[in-house]
Design an enzyme around this catalytic site. Structure first.
Site: not given
Ligand SMILES: [Zn+2]
Ligand SMILES: *[C@@H]1O[C@H](CO)[C@@H](O)[C@H](O)[C@H]1NC(C)=O
Length: 250
Positions: A66, A87, A89, A100, A113, A183-184
């Site tokens: 929402h 999250h 890295h 990254e 990120h 990136t995953t």
């Molecule tokens: Zn990420």
């Protein structure tokens, strides 16, 4: 897709078998190399809204899809994007640098990120994820200062409330901008990237707190949980600041 994927040199080479986009073009991260940078005066400062709230509350709200008044969103991009997930890295005791994106080959300790979806156009992140204008990620490079504690990645910690705005650098007007991917897996090339120029500095304890705030933590291997820089594929990297202009003092 329930295919189990993993990081590390052995895991990463298998991603493209189950997730073809991972072996395709316009992948992320990349090395932000000075020769590829192009100043773009139209890149206005990023405006964040409702970031002064607590991470776990806001991201739970965001996950429902929402895009209400209370949701975290950003302006200063071609669309309105609402936050759904954050999250980090990072590396490991063996490989302490785990960002990254790299800047002229320099890897930072970690990278935050904050994932957003185009909430003006799509109803939720699942629908937006594979659309070319579907996602926008704010990336913050992180430097870690020692606070005396041992850095053990599998340590269980309490998650204190923290304010997401404090995880962004002070200057939201200086950043790198390019079109890239998740990136995953599934590595969809659907991400408008904003990598802030100035890193933030946090303590080891704060790194652990960030890890604990993640919605679906994936076990981090000894080699860290970062993807290495991908081919730039003739992309230009736009920058909102002029070469030689000073970054923030902190
Ligand atoms: Zn990420
Ligand atoms: C996302 O939106 C689509 C289309 O509106 C809907 O079919 C789907 O169930 C939604 N997914 C989630 C996770 O809410």
């Amino acid at each position: 897709a329930s295919f189990h994927w993993s990081w590390g040199p052995k895991g990463v080479q298998h991603w493209s078998k189950s997730y073809p986009f991972c072996g395709g073009v316009f992948q992320s991260p990349i090395d932000l190399q000075t020769p590829l940078l192009q100043y773009d005066p139209s890149l206005v400062p990023i405006e964040v809204h409702n970031y002064d709230l607590l991470a776990h509350e806001q991201l739970t709200l965001g996950n429902s899809g929402h895009a209400g008044e209370q949701s975290m969103y950003i302006l200063g991009l071609p669309n309105r994007y609402s936050a759904v997930e954050l999250h980090v890295h990072w590396g490991s005791p063996n490989t302490p640098a785990g960002s990254e994106h790299t800047i002229d080959g320099k890897r930072f300790a970690a990278e935050l990120h904050v994932v957003h979806f185009n909430s003006k156009k799509y109803s939720n992140v699942s629908v937006a994820a594979d659309k070319s204008d579907g996602l926008a990620v704010l990336a913050v490079l992180i430097e870690v200062r020692s606070d005396g504690g041992l850095f053990t990645i599998d340590q269980k910690v309490q998650v204190p409330a923290f304010n997401i705005r404090h995880l962004l650098p002070l200057r939201l007007d200086q950043y790198y901008r390019y079109d890239g991917s998740l990136t995953t897996p599934p590595c969809y090339p659907s991400v408008l990237w904003t990598v802030f120029r100035n890193p933030i500095t946090i303590s080891h304890t704060q790194v652990l707190c960030l890890q604990g705030a993640e919605r679906e933590p994936i076990p981090v291997p000894l080699d860290g949980n970062y993807r290495t820089p991908q081919s730039t594929d003739q992309r230009v990297i736009l920058v909102s600041f002029r070469e030689g202009e000073l970054g923030a003092a902190i």
